[in-house]
Design a protein around this motif. Sequence first.
Motif, PDB file in Angstrom:
ATOM      1  N   THR A   1      29.645  28.995  31.988  1.00 37.73           N
ATOM      2  CA  THR A   1      30.853  28.872  31.060  1.00 37.73           C
ATOM      3  C   THR A   1      30.758  27.271  30.710  1.00 37.73           C
ATOM      4  OG1 THR A   1      32.271  30.503  31.765  1.00 37.73           O
ATOM      5  CG2 THR A   1      33.392  28.807  30.609  1.00 37.73           C
ATOM      6  N   TYR A   2      30.866  27.194  29.359  1.00 33.62           N
ATOM      7  CA  TYR A   2      30.914  25.680  28.922  1.00 33.62           C
ATOM      8  C   TYR A   2      32.210  24.929  29.272  1.00 33.62           C
ATOM      9  CZ  TYR A   2      26.374  25.726  26.446  1.00 33.62           C
ATOM     10  OH  TYR A   2      25.108  25.736  26.117  1.00 33.62           O
ATOM     11  N   ALA A   3      32.129  23.594  29.563  1.00 31.23           N
ATOM     12  CA  ALA A   3      33.513  22.784  29.889  1.00 31.23           C
ATOM     13  C   ALA A   3      34.236  22.599  28.850  1.00 31.23           C
ATOM     14  CB  ALA A   3      32.999  21.531  30.822  1.00 31.23           C
ATOM     15  N   LYS A   4      33.665  22.473  27.351  1.00 37.62           N
ATOM     16  CA  LYS A   4      34.291  22.369  26.503  1.00 37.62           C
ATOM     17  C   LYS A   4      34.053  23.144  25.231  1.00 37.62           C
ATOM     18  CE  LYS A   4      34.402  17.443  27.594  1.00 37.62           C
ATOM     19  NZ  LYS A   4      34.017  15.833  27.028  1.00 37.62           N
TER      20      LYS A   4
ATOM     21  N   PHE B   1      41.478  23.637  24.387  1.00 35.82           N
ATOM     22  CA  PHE B   1      41.058  25.144  24.381  1.00 35.82           C
ATOM     23  C   PHE B   1      39.714  25.464  24.782  1.00 35.82           C
ATOM     24  CE2 PHE B   1      39.835  29.046  22.677  1.00 35.82           C
ATOM     25  CZ  PHE B   1      40.861  29.759  22.581  1.00 35.82           C
ATOM     26  N   VAL B   2      39.933  25.764  26.189  1.00 43.21           N
ATOM     27  CA  VAL B   2      38.639  26.178  26.743  1.00 43.21           C
ATOM     28  C   VAL B   2      38.803  27.518  27.424  1.00 43.21           C
ATOM     29  CG1 VAL B   2      36.746  25.618  28.616  1.00 43.21           C
ATOM     30  CG2 VAL B   2      38.046  23.971  27.524  1.00 43.21           C
ATOM     31  N   PRO B   3      38.270  28.607  27.068  1.00 38.57           N
ATOM     32  CA  PRO B   3      38.423  30.113  27.863  1.00 38.57           C
ATOM     33  C   PRO B   3      37.839  30.151  29.124  1.00 38.57           C
ATOM     34  CG  PRO B   3      36.750  29.982  25.983  1.00 38.57           C
ATOM     35  CD  PRO B   3      37.082  28.605  26.189  1.00 38.57           C
ATOM     36  N   LYS B   4      38.648  29.527  30.125  1.00 37.11           N
ATOM     37  CA  LYS B   4      38.208  29.699  31.368  1.00 37.11           C
ATOM     38  C   LYS B   4      39.280  30.781  32.131  1.00 37.11           C
ATOM     39  CE  LYS B   4      36.442  26.406  33.927  1.00 37.11           C
ATOM     40  NZ  LYS B   4      34.840  27.345  34.079  1.00 37.11           N
ATOM     41  N   LEU B   5      38.603  31.355  33.082  1.00 38.76           N
ATOM     42  CA  LEU B   5      39.715  32.074  34.129  1.00 38.76           C
ATOM     43  C   LEU B   5      40.307  31.206  34.964  1.00 38.76           C
ATOM     44  CD1 LEU B   5      40.455  34.998  35.141  1.00 38.76           C
ATOM     45  CD2 LEU B   5      38.712  34.953  36.495  1.00 38.76           C
TER      46      LEU B   5
END
Length: 471
Positions: free
Chosen positions: A278-281, A290-294
């Motif tokens: 997953t990209y950090a940015k 807005f970063v789509p992280k769980l």
Amino acid sequence: MKIIKKIGWIMLCLAIFIGVFGISAYSKAKNIFGGEFFAAFALQGASTKETLSKNEYNKRIIDVKYIKADSTIDTRQVIIYKPSGATGDLPLIYIPHYSAEENTADFVSYIRHGWAVAAPYQFKNDFNGVLETDDLVFNNATLYTLRHMDSIDKKRISIIGGSAGGYTALMLNGLQMGTVASIASAPIANVYFNFHEYFPMADEVNRNSGLFDFKMPIQGMISKAFQPINDKIKKDDVRTWEAISPVSMANAISNPLVMVHNTSDILVPVDQITHKYTYAKNDGTLPKEFVPKLPSTYPGILSSTFEEMANPDELTIKHSKFNNNHIEGVMPYANTLITININDDGPATAKGSHSAPNLTGSYDIFPYLEDMMKRTLDNTEKLVPQKLLLLLERYQGESLALPAHEGVDDTVYGSLAIYQREIVDELKMWMDSHTKEEMDSAMKSAVSKISDSNKQQKYNKTWQVIFGQIK
């Protein structure tokens, strides 16, 4: 008169708003999907100019009854395609949730391989709102019906789904035995994260966008379709959120499963599958934060990825980055039960959907399917402890994912009576090529790992009842 003019002005503004949003969404959807909007969401492969002639296959529509969450009986239709002139028991491709697209390259290849294809006959947007309840029961009912049909090879049934259909493919694989292989593209693995938390966050981005430039139009078009799921389940009902999320049964996968996910996916963020890529940015087209992280703050296992919940000994992750963002070649798969293919097409972008707009091409899935069909269920099914415990739980009528109904109609799928019959049938099929001693030993070993002594005793009694029916 002033009130009438004001109402007229409001209606005019609303019409313009809807029109602009629709044009923006359609334009971006067309750019992203190349005109094959619904086929792309179902992820059934690209459209093809090489279509089948009408004499190459035939169609049959059947009714499938199932018991809804409100205890009423519903009937939906399923369409079954078969190559013309085919005889004997045919391998089957089941496409869950969405309808089959007859003009895709994959569909053409299924038929020309001599395989049958089945899917819900008509897809309605309302089905998204009951994805985890009535739609899930219906798709299980369909699979149960297909397995009991003449001319279908029960040991060569594969499930292939994408997006919401990928969610259903994961759930079917986790809840059932008897699927020779599955492919889940961009599957929703954590319902709480994807629908209850992430979609509202993405909707907020759209609300703060300019009138003529919706940041995430595709997401905005579909998010409301899943809103009924949030309305039904309370935020703190952790047990239910877990039960309807595939992450809860990642270690119950008992047949080969290949998952395919793109890193830029803004509809089903890849971070719920694995944190590793997953990209950090984002790419700068979305708000900086807005970063789509769980998040790691969700209760229970809802903060866990599919990778974290799966058996590490039965998991292989492959990361690929393609030249010019063009996917090609054979879809990778390993000897483990689960293969996760992560395609690196960059960070999340406002112009994307399940992938970045410039991602093209697709994997050749047929070497994998041909291999699994050749091996048959006799050589792909494994007795996985967590799967066995889930079967015992459902036999007892205690499954939250597939609630059992009593006193409605014991002949209809969704009843406890049919669930119990289904479980016995699945275990019997495994024993076609194995011994009862293997089955008995595996089940007793799984039950012995339960820490609650009362629950362990109850499961042992349930197993004795089942074992008496299959030995």
